[in-house]
Design an enzyme around this catalytic site. Sequence first.
Site, PDB file in Angstrom:
ATOM      1  N   TYR A 141       2.803 -56.787  25.979  1.00  0.00           N
ATOM      2  CA  TYR A 141       3.562 -57.601  26.843  1.00  0.00           C
ATOM      3  C   TYR A 141       3.489 -59.069  27.018  1.00  0.00           C
ATOM      4  O   TYR A 141       4.150 -59.944  27.418  1.00  0.00           O
ATOM      5  CB  TYR A 141       3.331 -57.065  28.344  1.00  0.00           C
ATOM      6  CG  TYR A 141       4.388 -55.904  28.687  1.00  0.00           C
ATOM      7  CD1 TYR A 141       4.435 -54.767  27.789  1.00  0.00           C
ATOM      8  CD2 TYR A 141       4.961 -55.908  29.865  1.00  0.00           C
ATOM      9  CE1 TYR A 141       5.288 -53.864  28.017  1.00  0.00           C
ATOM     10  CE2 TYR A 141       5.849 -54.677  29.981  1.00  0.00           C
ATOM     11  CZ  TYR A 141       6.107 -53.775  29.280  1.00  0.00           C
ATOM     12  OH  TYR A 141       6.892 -52.716  29.416  1.00  0.00           O
ATOM     13  N   LYS A 192      -3.676 -45.210  20.658  1.00  0.00           N
ATOM     14  CA  LYS A 192      -3.269 -44.555  19.280  1.00  0.00           C
ATOM     15  C   LYS A 192      -4.493 -44.854  18.236  1.00  0.00           C
ATOM     16  O   LYS A 192      -4.254 -45.845  17.161  1.00  0.00           O
ATOM     17  CB  LYS A 192      -1.844 -45.484  19.361  1.00  0.00           C
ATOM     18  CG  LYS A 192      -1.030 -45.046  17.738  1.00  0.00           C
ATOM     19  CD  LYS A 192      -0.520 -43.783  17.932  1.00  0.00           C
ATOM     20  CE  LYS A 192       0.013 -43.248  16.572  1.00  0.00           C
ATOM     21  NZ  LYS A 192       0.542 -41.874  16.569  1.00  0.00           N
ATOM     22  N   ASP A 224       1.365 -40.142  21.383  1.00  0.00           N
ATOM     23  CA  ASP A 224       2.724 -39.298  20.913  1.00  0.00           C
ATOM     24  C   ASP A 224       2.228 -37.928  21.595  1.00  0.00           C
ATOM     25  O   ASP A 224       3.168 -37.292  21.967  1.00  0.00           O
ATOM     26  CB  ASP A 224       2.786 -39.265  19.346  1.00  0.00           C
ATOM     27  CG  ASP A 224       1.583 -39.014  18.482  1.00  0.00           C
ATOM     28  OD1 ASP A 224       0.466 -39.178  19.233  1.00  0.00           O
ATOM     29  OD2 ASP A 224       1.551 -39.024  17.286  1.00  0.00           O
ATOM     30  N   ASP A 248       4.192 -48.058  30.654  1.00  0.00           N
ATOM     31  CA  ASP A 248       5.565 -48.178  30.970  1.00  0.00           C
ATOM     32  C   ASP A 248       6.188 -46.942  30.315  1.00  0.00           C
ATOM     33  O   ASP A 248       6.976 -46.458  31.314  1.00  0.00           O
ATOM     34  CB  ASP A 248       6.012 -49.392  30.199  1.00  0.00           C
ATOM     35  CG  ASP A 248       7.356 -49.766  30.436  1.00  0.00           C
ATOM     36  OD1 ASP A 248       7.855 -49.469  31.663  1.00  0.00           O
ATOM     37  OD2 ASP A 248       8.208 -50.123  29.553  1.00  0.00           O
ATOM     38  N   ASP A 252       7.567 -43.332  33.254  1.00  0.00           N
ATOM     39  CA  ASP A 252       8.928 -43.088  33.242  1.00  0.00           C
ATOM     40  C   ASP A 252       9.086 -41.559  32.812  1.00  0.00           C
ATOM     41  O   ASP A 252       9.783 -40.706  33.684  1.00  0.00           O
ATOM     42  CB  ASP A 252       9.967 -43.803  32.220  1.00  0.00           C
ATOM     43  CG  ASP A 252      10.619 -45.089  32.754  1.00  0.00           C
ATOM     44  OD1 ASP A 252       9.948 -45.539  33.610  1.00  0.00           O
ATOM     45  OD2 ASP A 252      11.512 -45.265  32.518  1.00  0.00           O
TER      46      ASP A 252
HETATM   47  C1  IPM Z   1       8.069 -51.273  34.851  1.00  0.00           C
HETATM   48  C2  IPM Z   1       9.471 -52.195  34.407  1.00  0.00           C
HETATM   49  C3  IPM Z   1       9.203 -53.353  33.716  1.00  0.00           C
HETATM   50  C4  IPM Z   1       8.038 -53.397  32.788  1.00  0.00           C
HETATM   51  C5  IPM Z   1       9.937 -54.608  33.350  1.00  0.00           C
HETATM   52  C6  IPM Z   1      11.320 -54.393  34.357  1.00  0.00           C
HETATM   53  C7  IPM Z   1       9.790 -55.597  32.982  1.00  0.00           C
HETATM   54  O1  IPM Z   1       9.891 -51.012  33.166  1.00  0.00           O
HETATM   55  O2  IPM Z   1       7.672 -51.686  35.951  1.00  0.00           O
HETATM   56  O3  IPM Z   1       8.120 -50.424  34.608  1.00  0.00           O
HETATM   57  O4  IPM Z   1       8.263 -53.013  31.678  1.00  0.00           O
HETATM   58  O5  IPM Z   1       6.615 -53.332  33.284  1.00  0.00           O
HETATM   59 MG    MG Z   2       9.238 -49.474  33.094  1.00  0.00          MG
END
Ligand code: IPM
Ligand code: MG
Length: 356
Positions: A141, A192, A224, A248, A252
């Site tokens: 990042y 990884k 993975d 990240d 999710d």
């Molecule tokens: C998160 C979001 C952020 C990230 C974005 C909005 C920059 O997806 O906080 O997970 O990638 O960190």
């Molecule tokens: Mg995110």
Amino acid sequence: MTKKIAILPGDGIGPEIIKSATDVLKFINTKHNLGFELEYSDIGGAGYDACKKPLPEATLKLCQDADSVLLGAVGGYQYDNLPRDMRPERGLLAIRRELDLFSNLRPAILYPQLASASSLKDEIVAGLDIMIVRELTGGIYFGEPRGIKTDENNKKIGFNTLVYNEDEIKRIAKSAFEIANKRDKKLCSVDKANVLEVSELWREVVIDVAKDYPQVELSHMYVDNASMQLVKDPKQFDVILTGNMFGDILSDTAAQLTGSIGMLPSASLDKNNKGMYEPIHGSAPDIAGKNIANPLATILSVSMMLKYSFNLPEQAAEIENAVGKVLDKNLRTADITDKNCSVVSTSQMGDAILES
Ligand code: IPM
Ligand code: MG
């Protein structure tokens, strides 16, 4: 003694979910006489609209002076064509970096009432309680060099750099071990290392830090495989430690295990446990302004703030219990609705929490 809390609603559904969450924060503040003072500022697209910058100086200063920060979300279609440095996401990344919030805690807890909202079978997710510890201020990042340029053959190339130094790995590993030590004492470091040198170093440093935590059982998993294991048998995990981008993505996935990304709060902490708290979901521009977003991730982020920044575990538990009670009453926002449940709006959900 007064404590200043910076409130950054941001974009999209940000202002709506922040309204519900600050109502809860104000309620707890008054009830327990906690001396919190809330001060608002702009970030992301809202920062750009107000000051032509995704992280205005005044916002940064407010957050630096504040005892804690609560953030909604950033991003919106209308900002997609701005120069890269001006995009809303850059404001979020900049505040994380400026405040040195390297330790991002993303708990994925399945409320039993939501078991059927998960897309996975009940028995796979029932009782799920995972903590993802994501490194937040380094890795790909932020790595340099980065950019898009034209090479000698007139072909465009895009490039980023995945880099970690040993100190960055050490401090996030320590955070994760400390957390694992207070939970089920199982830590899985995700990397990884079969392909990336940076992951080889990651693994080496994590193994070294583990020597100070002999009571914590350490394992390693390639990313993975970790993504597969998270949907196959998520309850094998207690604490997951990983870098910025892998965290990240995996968070999710973990969110969906709990029924909806609208349920997951997060804490981003510096070395003194000063923190910024935000839901892990984004600004959801498609549903912004409709009063249908789920405010629970942001409300639960307030609970994390009380726990981690202000050491108020009982008040934090009050909020978590209120969420449980509201779910018991079968009240659901659209993202977590189920048969026999009533669909409520963002503000109705917020009000129901206040009444519980
Ligand atoms: C998160 C979001 C952020 C990230 C974005 C909005 C920059 O997806 O906080 O997970 O990638 O960190
Ligand atoms: Mg995110």
